[in-house]
Design a protein around this motif. Sequence first.
Motif, mmCIF file in Angstrom:
data_model
loop_
_atom_site.group_PDB
_atom_site.id
_atom_site.type_symbol
_atom_site.label_atom_id
_atom_site.label_comp_id
_atom_site.label_asym_id
_atom_site.label_seq_id
_atom_site.Cartn_x
_atom_site.Cartn_y
_atom_site.Cartn_z
ATOM 1 N N LYS A 1 45.278 65.976 3.060
ATOM 2 C CA LYS A 1 45.218 64.757 3.879
ATOM 3 C C LYS A 1 43.793 64.230 3.963
ATOM 4 O O LYS A 1 43.548 63.030 3.862
ATOM 5 C CB LYS A 1 45.756 65.051 5.279
ATOM 6 C CG LYS A 1 45.932 63.814 6.136
ATOM 7 C CD LYS A 1 46.675 64.112 7.398
ATOM 8 C CE LYS A 1 46.908 62.848 8.222
ATOM 9 N NZ LYS A 1 47.694 61.850 7.490
ATOM 10 N N LEU A 2 42.830 65.136 4.142
ATOM 11 C CA LEU A 2 41.431 64.720 4.185
ATOM 12 C C LEU A 2 40.961 64.246 2.816
ATOM 13 O O LEU A 2 40.148 63.321 2.707
ATOM 14 C CB LEU A 2 40.554 65.879 4.676
ATOM 15 C CG LEU A 2 40.727 66.253 6.155
ATOM 16 C CD1 LEU A 2 39.991 67.543 6.464
ATOM 17 C CD2 LEU A 2 40.225 65.128 7.047
ATOM 18 N N ALA A 3 41.451 64.893 1.759
ATOM 19 C CA ALA A 3 41.071 64.476 0.406
ATOM 20 C C ALA A 3 41.556 63.069 0.102
ATOM 21 O O ALA A 3 40.859 62.269 -0.533
ATOM 22 C CB ALA A 3 41.632 65.461 -0.617
ATOM 23 N N VAL A 4 42.773 62.741 0.580
ATOM 24 C CA VAL A 4 43.325 61.403 0.364
ATOM 25 C C VAL A 4 42.476 60.351 1.078
ATOM 26 O O VAL A 4 42.328 59.216 0.605
ATOM 27 C CB VAL A 4 44.787 61.353 0.858
ATOM 28 C CG1 VAL A 4 45.303 59.919 0.872
ATOM 29 C CG2 VAL A 4 45.668 62.219 -0.029
ATOM 30 N N ASN A 5 41.902 60.731 2.217
ATOM 31 C CA ASN A 5 41.071 59.797 2.984
ATOM 32 C C ASN A 5 39.614 59.760 2.516
ATOM 33 O O ASN A 5 38.774 59.119 3.153
ATOM 34 C CB ASN A 5 41.110 60.171 4.470
ATOM 35 C CG ASN A 5 42.453 59.898 5.109
ATOM 36 O OD1 ASN A 5 43.117 58.925 4.765
ATOM 37 N ND2 ASN A 5 42.875 60.772 6.019
ATOM 38 N N SER A 6 39.308 60.466 1.444
ATOM 39 C CA SER A 6 37.944 60.460 0.907
ATOM 40 C C SER A 6 37.696 59.170 0.133
ATOM 41 O O SER A 6 38.558 58.711 -0.621
ATOM 42 C CB SER A 6 37.727 61.664 -0.008
ATOM 43 O OG SER A 6 37.857 62.872 0.707
ATOM 44 N N ARG A 7 36.516 58.627 0.317
ATOM 45 C CA ARG A 7 36.159 57.383 -0.351
ATOM 46 C C ARG A 7 34.714 57.446 -0.827
ATOM 47 O O ARG A 7 33.874 58.133 -0.246
ATOM 48 C CB ARG A 7 36.299 56.190 0.608
ATOM 49 C CG ARG A 7 37.704 55.944 1.120
ATOM 50 C CD ARG A 7 38.612 55.353 0.052
ATOM 51 N NE ARG A 7 39.902 54.990 0.620
ATOM 52 C CZ ARG A 7 40.920 55.830 0.745
ATOM 53 N NH1 ARG A 7 40.784 57.084 0.354
ATOM 54 N NH2 ARG A 7 42.078 55.419 1.255
ATOM 55 N N VAL A 8 34.436 56.712 -1.885
ATOM 56 C CA VAL A 8 33.062 56.507 -2.325
ATOM 57 C C VAL A 8 32.650 55.138 -1.794
ATOM 58 O O VAL A 8 33.187 54.107 -2.219
ATOM 59 C CB VAL A 8 32.944 56.542 -3.861
ATOM 60 C CG1 VAL A 8 31.499 56.282 -4.283
ATOM 61 C CG2 VAL A 8 33.414 57.887 -4.405
ATOM 62 N N ILE A 9 31.731 55.132 -0.838
ATOM 63 C CA ILE A 9 31.343 53.896 -0.169
ATOM 64 C C ILE A 9 29.853 53.650 -0.324
ATOM 65 O O ILE A 9 29.084 54.580 -0.601
ATOM 66 C CB ILE A 9 31.707 53.934 1.331
ATOM 67 C CG1 ILE A 9 30.925 55.039 2.045
ATOM 68 C CG2 ILE A 9 33.208 54.139 1.526
ATOM 69 C CD1 ILE A 9 31.111 55.061 3.540
ATOM 70 N N SER A 10 29.464 52.416 -0.151
ATOM 71 C CA SER A 10 28.045 52.060 -0.199
ATOM 72 C C SER A 10 27.383 52.511 1.093
ATOM 73 O O SER A 10 27.852 52.215 2.193
ATOM 74 C CB SER A 10 27.877 50.550 -0.375
ATOM 75 O OG SER A 10 28.422 50.132 -1.603
ATOM 76 N N PHE A 11 26.263 53.220 0.943
ATOM 77 C CA PHE A 11 25.552 53.769 2.100
ATOM 78 C C PHE A 11 24.068 53.537 1.859
ATOM 79 O O PHE A 11 23.420 54.274 1.128
ATOM 80 C CB PHE A 11 25.881 55.254 2.237
ATOM 81 C CG PHE A 11 25.365 55.874 3.508
ATOM 82 C CD1 PHE A 11 25.737 55.379 4.744
ATOM 83 C CD2 PHE A 11 24.512 56.965 3.463
ATOM 84 C CE1 PHE A 11 25.288 55.967 5.906
ATOM 85 C CE2 PHE A 11 24.047 57.544 4.626
ATOM 86 C CZ PHE A 11 24.433 57.051 5.853
#
Length: 337
Positions: free
Chosen positions: A165-175
């Motif tokens: 569930k946590l893996a599905v919510n993982s994202r590559v975002i601009s930081f």
Amino acid sequence: MAMSSDDYDYNILFNGTENMTPENHHDLTTFQVYLSVCSILIFCISMPCNSFMLWVLLRERAWKITSDVLLLQVTVSNLCFTATLPFLACNALHGWIFGEWACGVTRGLSFLGLNSSALILTTMTLHFYFTVVQPSCFPGQMSSKSRVIVASSVMWLMSAAASIKLAVNSRVISFGNMEVCTIWIESLTILFIELNMEIWVFFFIPFFIVTFCYIHMWIVKQDRVNSNPQPSKVISGVTAGFFFCLTPYNIHTFVESLIIVGAIEYRVVWGHLMSHVVYVTFTLSHLYPCLNPMFHMFRVQRFRRHIPMPCITSIKRMDGATSDTTVQFMSLNNTDV
């Protein structure tokens, strides 16, 4: 009043970093270097030590002994978590360069190792507890082994479900000026629920169970525990060390969850405090995979005899007739204890 998604940055919960702004850019860069160095150092210690533990256990056919089945699983959990540390270091220092899919796998594997370790150590404590306090509950070693295998399967399924569930919510975002891999949940309410489920199921409930077991064994049944002091010190040290390392991190995360829903009013001073506390919580929460091999390699003869060090010979002479079984403290056969 609860904060909006625009007011709160999720990275402080999952990455130990705050939102990159001109005011804290220098502090964040310092922490990124600190996070990377700690991750690599812990990886260099934990990976070879846990690999050595795994090699010894497989070499000696650990799956034939009930207690060693659990120790083998703890070692695998530690390796799962440790394997993600180089990626975490790269993510902090240079940003995420491995793609969206690898982001989810890495985050999921990290939480799988963390969550499964908590459940398996709790099971080890319960096994020790019933062996000492209620030995009649387990009529035989084979029966106990079957129960442990079933319980282990349930624990791994629970850990895997939460991790996926946590893996599905993982994202590559601009930081800031780079892209990072993090856990991203749009709704603050859902984030609060997810965090508290993670904290209570995989930390606080196991912590309360372990605390009860040891209080009961050490106070009510102290004579039985003291009849075999060294093995109980090994598992006690590993378990106590695990919860000691994870307690600051989980308290920090719990406080953050209260800030999310407005139970604690968010103030700038909280942000500065958290940015300093995270130095401690991050280090401790990532140090725990080193504890299990360290305790066993230096406290248990069956592992020491495989270490090619001159001092090991003298230590063996001092041990005399000390048992070379890793965790015989959980054996149900009285002749083994």
